[in-house]
Design an enzyme around this catalytic site. Structure first.
Site, PDB file in Angstrom:
ATOM      1  N   GLY A  12       0.834  -1.214   0.000  1.00  0.00           N
ATOM      2  CA  GLY A  12       0.000   0.000   0.000  1.00  0.00           C
ATOM      3  C   GLY A  12       0.859   1.250   0.000  1.00  0.00           C
ATOM      4  N   VAL A  24      16.739   8.787  -0.945  1.00  0.00           N
ATOM      5  CA  VAL A  24      17.579   7.676  -1.426  1.00  0.00           C
ATOM      6  C   VAL A  24      18.336   8.111  -2.682  1.00  0.00           C
ATOM      7  CG1 VAL A  24      17.502   5.364  -2.475  1.00  0.00           C
ATOM      8  CG2 VAL A  24      16.146   5.848  -0.416  1.00  0.00           C
ATOM      9  N   THR A 126       4.133   2.582   5.633  1.00  0.00           N
ATOM     10  CA  THR A 126       2.721   2.183   5.713  1.00  0.00           C
ATOM     11  C   THR A 126       2.013   3.110   6.681  1.00  0.00           C
ATOM     12  OG1 THR A 126       1.170   0.533   6.569  1.00  0.00           O
ATOM     13  CG2 THR A 126       3.400   0.359   7.374  1.00  0.00           C
ATOM     14  N   ASP A 128      -0.245   2.287   8.595  1.00  0.00           N
ATOM     15  CA  ASP A 128      -0.779   1.519   9.735  1.00  0.00           C
ATOM     16  C   ASP A 128       0.094   1.543  10.986  1.00  0.00           C
ATOM     17  OD1 ASP A 128      -2.720   0.807   7.893  1.00  0.00           O
ATOM     18  OD2 ASP A 128      -1.786  -1.124   7.420  1.00  0.00           O
ATOM     19  N   ASP A 130       2.151  -0.616  11.779  1.00  0.00           N
ATOM     20  CA  ASP A 130       2.038  -1.975  12.332  1.00  0.00           C
ATOM     21  C   ASP A 130       3.305  -2.801  12.101  1.00  0.00           C
ATOM     22  OD1 ASP A 130       1.809  -2.199   9.599  1.00  0.00           O
ATOM     23  OD2 ASP A 130       0.108  -3.564   9.629  1.00  0.00           O
ATOM     24  N   ARG A 163     -26.429  13.789  17.418  1.00  0.00           N
ATOM     25  CA  ARG A 163     -26.272  12.403  16.967  1.00  0.00           C
ATOM     26  C   ARG A 163     -25.009  11.733  17.501  1.00  0.00           C
ATOM     27  NH1 ARG A 163     -27.603  13.221  10.582  1.00  0.00           N
ATOM     28  NH2 ARG A 163     -29.830  12.760  10.692  1.00  0.00           N
ATOM     29  N   MET A 170      -8.696   3.326   9.072  1.00  0.00           N
ATOM     30  CA  MET A 170      -7.874   2.223   8.552  1.00  0.00           C
ATOM     31  C   MET A 170      -6.886   1.704   9.602  1.00  0.00           C
ATOM     32  SD  MET A 170      -6.858   2.767   4.599  1.00  0.00           S
ATOM     33  CE  MET A 170      -7.933   2.151   3.307  1.00  0.00           C
ATOM     34  N   ARG A 172      -5.602  -1.865   8.938  1.00  0.00           N
ATOM     35  CA  ARG A 172      -5.611  -3.327   8.722  1.00  0.00           C
ATOM     36  C   ARG A 172      -6.035  -4.008  10.022  1.00  0.00           C
ATOM     37  NH1 ARG A 172      -3.118  -5.867   4.129  1.00  0.00           N
ATOM     38  NH2 ARG A 172      -1.889  -4.010   3.775  1.00  0.00           N
ATOM     39  N   LYS A 214     -24.323  16.416  27.140  1.00  0.00           N
ATOM     40  CA  LYS A 214     -23.489  16.091  25.972  1.00  0.00           C
ATOM     41  C   LYS A 214     -24.377  15.882  24.750  1.00  0.00           C
ATOM     42  CE  LYS A 214     -19.675  13.054  24.559  1.00  0.00           C
ATOM     43  NZ  LYS A 214     -18.687  14.107  24.280  1.00  0.00           N
ATOM     44  N   GLU A 223     -10.450  -0.503  11.716  1.00  0.00           N
ATOM     45  CA  GLU A 223     -10.819  -1.311  10.551  1.00  0.00           C
ATOM     46  C   GLU A 223     -10.917  -2.814  10.877  1.00  0.00           C
ATOM     47  OE1 GLU A 223      -7.705  -1.224   7.643  1.00  0.00           O
ATOM     48  OE2 GLU A 223      -9.011  -1.953   6.053  1.00  0.00           O
ATOM     49  N   ARG A 244     -25.050   7.463  12.992  1.00  0.00           N
ATOM     50  CA  ARG A 244     -24.652   7.279  11.593  1.00  0.00           C
ATOM     51  C   ARG A 244     -23.246   6.689  11.577  1.00  0.00           C
ATOM     52  NH1 ARG A 244     -29.216   8.474  10.980  1.00  0.00           N
ATOM     53  NH2 ARG A 244     -30.157  10.063   9.640  1.00  0.00           N
TER      54      ARG A 244
HETATM   55  P1  ADP Z   1       3.106  -4.705   2.611  1.00  0.00           P
HETATM   56  O1  ADP Z   1       4.509  -4.656   2.164  1.00  0.00           O
HETATM   57  O2  ADP Z   1       2.469  -3.357   2.679  1.00  0.00           O
HETATM   58  O3  ADP Z   1       2.921  -5.537   3.872  1.00  0.00           O
HETATM   59  P2  ADP Z   1       2.027  -6.886   1.038  1.00  0.00           P
HETATM   60  O4  ADP Z   1       1.867  -7.828   2.181  1.00  0.00           O
HETATM   61  O5  ADP Z   1       0.924  -6.808   0.047  1.00  0.00           O
HETATM   62  O6  ADP Z   1       2.249  -5.384   1.478  1.00  0.00           O
HETATM   63  O7  ADP Z   1       3.394  -7.282   0.296  1.00  0.00           O
HETATM   64  C1  ADP Z   1       3.839  -6.568  -0.836  1.00  0.00           C
HETATM   65  C2  ADP Z   1       4.524  -7.514  -1.777  1.00  0.00           C
HETATM   66  O8  ADP Z   1       5.655  -8.103  -1.122  1.00  0.00           O
HETATM   67  C3  ADP Z   1       3.702  -8.715  -2.223  1.00  0.00           C
HETATM   68  O9  ADP Z   1       2.827  -8.417  -3.275  1.00  0.00           O
HETATM   69  C4  ADP Z   1       4.790  -9.664  -2.661  1.00  0.00           C
HETATM   70  O10 ADP Z   1       5.309  -9.310  -3.920  1.00  0.00           O
HETATM   71  C5  ADP Z   1       5.869  -9.415  -1.637  1.00  0.00           C
HETATM   72  N1  ADP Z   1       5.740 -10.413  -0.561  1.00  0.00           N
HETATM   73  C6  ADP Z   1       4.821 -10.454   0.411  1.00  0.00           C
HETATM   74  N2  ADP Z   1       4.988 -11.533   1.194  1.00  0.00           N
HETATM   75  C7  ADP Z   1       6.025 -12.214   0.688  1.00  0.00           C
HETATM   76  C8  ADP Z   1       6.704 -13.416   1.043  1.00  0.00           C
HETATM   77  N3  ADP Z   1       6.312 -14.145   2.083  1.00  0.00           N
HETATM   78  N4  ADP Z   1       7.765 -13.784   0.288  1.00  0.00           N
HETATM   79  C9  ADP Z   1       8.166 -13.050  -0.753  1.00  0.00           C
HETATM   80  N5  ADP Z   1       7.561 -11.909  -1.149  1.00  0.00           N
HETATM   81  C10 ADP Z   1       6.526 -11.484  -0.441  1.00  0.00           C
HETATM   82  O1  F6P Z   2      -1.697  -1.102   4.766  1.00  0.00           O
HETATM   83  C1  F6P Z   2      -2.326   0.092   4.421  1.00  0.00           C
HETATM   84  C2  F6P Z   2      -3.798  -0.140   4.188  1.00  0.00           C
HETATM   85  O2  F6P Z   2      -4.384   1.086   3.787  1.00  0.00           O
HETATM   86  C3  F6P Z   2      -4.552  -0.740   5.382  1.00  0.00           C
HETATM   87  O3  F6P Z   2      -4.855   0.227   6.356  1.00  0.00           O
HETATM   88  C4  F6P Z   2      -5.745  -1.326   4.682  1.00  0.00           C
HETATM   89  O4  F6P Z   2      -6.237  -2.426   5.409  1.00  0.00           O
HETATM   90  C5  F6P Z   2      -5.190  -1.781   3.366  1.00  0.00           C
HETATM   91  O5  F6P Z   2      -3.988  -1.077   3.145  1.00  0.00           O
HETATM   92  C6  F6P Z   2      -6.101  -1.554   2.195  1.00  0.00           C
HETATM   93  O6  F6P Z   2      -5.504  -2.120   1.086  1.00  0.00           O
HETATM   94  P1  F6P Z   2      -6.011  -1.897  -0.408  1.00  0.00           P
HETATM   95  O7  F6P Z   2      -5.371  -0.650  -0.907  1.00  0.00           O
HETATM   96  O8  F6P Z   2      -5.555  -3.100  -1.121  1.00  0.00           O
HETATM   97  O9  F6P Z   2      -7.513  -1.759  -0.367  1.00  0.00           O
END
Ligand code: ADP
Ligand code: F6P
Length: 320
Positions: A12, A24, A126, A128, A130, A163, A170, A172, A214, A223, A244
């Site tokens: 993402g 970089v 990211t 998140d 996370d 309301r 978001m 994840r 309030k 999420e 809502r």
């Molecule tokens: P993020 O890096 O945000 O966690 P993803 O989990 O979608 O996003 O991973 C991004 C890309 O990294 C994947 O589409 C894939 O190409 C590569 N990738 C993810 N997991 C693995 C893995 N276990 N081994 C090798 N490549 C991976």
């Molecule tokens: O990891 C970033 C994030 O925006 C999360 O917060 C969310 O769960 C996910 O990516 C959404 O992914 P996509 O862009 O594939 O809908």
């Protein structure tokens, strides 16, 4: 001495990725290296969608959201064939190192490529926050500020109509954006996966607060919990306060990065190139005690990140 490196964004997108790419590219150039931009993450690495970058390639991007290199998810990169193709492409172009800006998934890919002899350094990108090895991920601050601004707008209309507004943010499976947005937007309650919650007691809390005058009731839902609509419905039934639900969605991923995201991205980008310059790969850059540090990728992936339970508790105790 490493002479040629690449940079890519994967998974993402996140605000601040452009600032990291810029850092970089400019750091590498200032150290006398050639630097290549790999488009659409591992997809571009496999297909060879790779362009040489100069100082002007990264002009006028520091303040822009998204990623000028585009991003993608690449299932092929999870296979031996995909990894072999990527390694062959690096060898063909003479790329000795790659800076991978993304999340945990992207780092797994970076570890696999490092094991094949291409030095990879991961930068945490990211919204998140996370990623366990780092206190901070590029994009987090901007996303939280966006969520807070949107929550403020929802509060205006909520207050005017007496309301309840249930806002799904978001993250994840992680509640970091939720708990911070909850505190910053004066939520009566924050609901995340990391902590137990009970809609009966929340309804009671809302009714007690209503008795004291309030008028608006902001509930922030992570999420990972989902069902913001369902939560709004249940709260309305239990309290007879109109409710809502709004799912903020991908708007949280866009926009101009905040100062914090630009500065951290610049520091981390600089640090990543310093590692590659020394011939060090298979590392992830992170932040610890507000300092930029690095970790072995596998060790970083095995770490667990604590949830800020105290902040959650503060949100609950002062939201009434
Ligand atoms: P993020 O890096 O945000 O966690 P993803 O989990 O979608 O996003 O991973 C991004 C890309 O990294 C994947 O589409 C894939 O190409 C590569 N990738 C993810 N997991 C693995 C893995 N276990 N081994 C090798 N490549 C991976
Ligand atoms: O990891 C970033 C994030 O925006 C999360 O917060 C969310 O769960 C996910 O990516 C959404 O992914 P996509 O862009 O594939 O809908």
């Amino acid at each position: 001495m490493i002479k040629k490196i690449g940079v890519l964004t994967s998974g993402g997108d996140a605000p601040g990725m452009n600032a990291a790419i810029r850092a970089v590219v400019r750091t590498a150039l200032s150290k006398g290296m050639e630097v290549y931009g790999i488009r659409r993450g591992y997809v571009g690495l496999i297909s060879g969608d790779i362009i040489q970058m100069d100082a002007r390639s990264v002009s006028d991007i520091i303040h822009r959201g998204g990623t000028m290199l585009y991003t993608a998810r690449c299932p092929e990169f999870r296979t031996d064939e995909g990894l072999d193709k990527a390694k062959a492409k690096c060898e063909e172009l003479g790329l000795e190192g790659i800076v991978v800006i993304g999340g945990d998934g992207s780092f797994r890919g970076a570890a696999d490529l490092s094991a094949r002899g291409i030095l990879c350094v991961g930068l945490p990108g990211t919204i998140d926050n996370d990623i366990a090895c780092t206190e901070y991920t590029i994009g987090y601050d901007t996303a939280m500020n966006t969520a807070m601004e949107l929550a403020d707008k929802l509060r205006d209309t909520s207050q005017s109509h007496d309301r309840c507004t249930v806002i799904e943010v978001m993250g994840r499976n992680a509640g970091y954006i939720a708990v911070n947005t909850g505190v910053a937007s004066g939520a009566i309650e924050v609901i995340t996966k990391e902590m137990p919650y009970d809609l009966d007691s929340l309804a009671k809390k809302m009714l007690e607060a209503k008795k004291t005058g309030k008028q608006n009731f902001v509930v922030v839902v992570a999420e990972g919990i989902g069902h913001a609509d369902e939560i709004a419905k249940v709260l309305q039934e239990k309290t007879h306060i109109e409710a809502r639900a709004t799912v903020l969605g991908h708007v949280q991923r866009g926009g101009s990065p905040t100062l914090r995201d630009r500065v951290v991205a610049s520091e981390m980008g600089y640090y990543a190139v310093e590692l590659l310059e020394q011939g060090i790969g298979n590392r992830v850059v992170g932040m610890k005690d507000n300092k930029i540090v690095d970790f072995d990728i596998q060790e970083a992936l095995a770490m667990k990140k604590p949830y800020d339970e105290r902040l959650h508790q503060i949100a609950e105790e002062i939201g009434f």
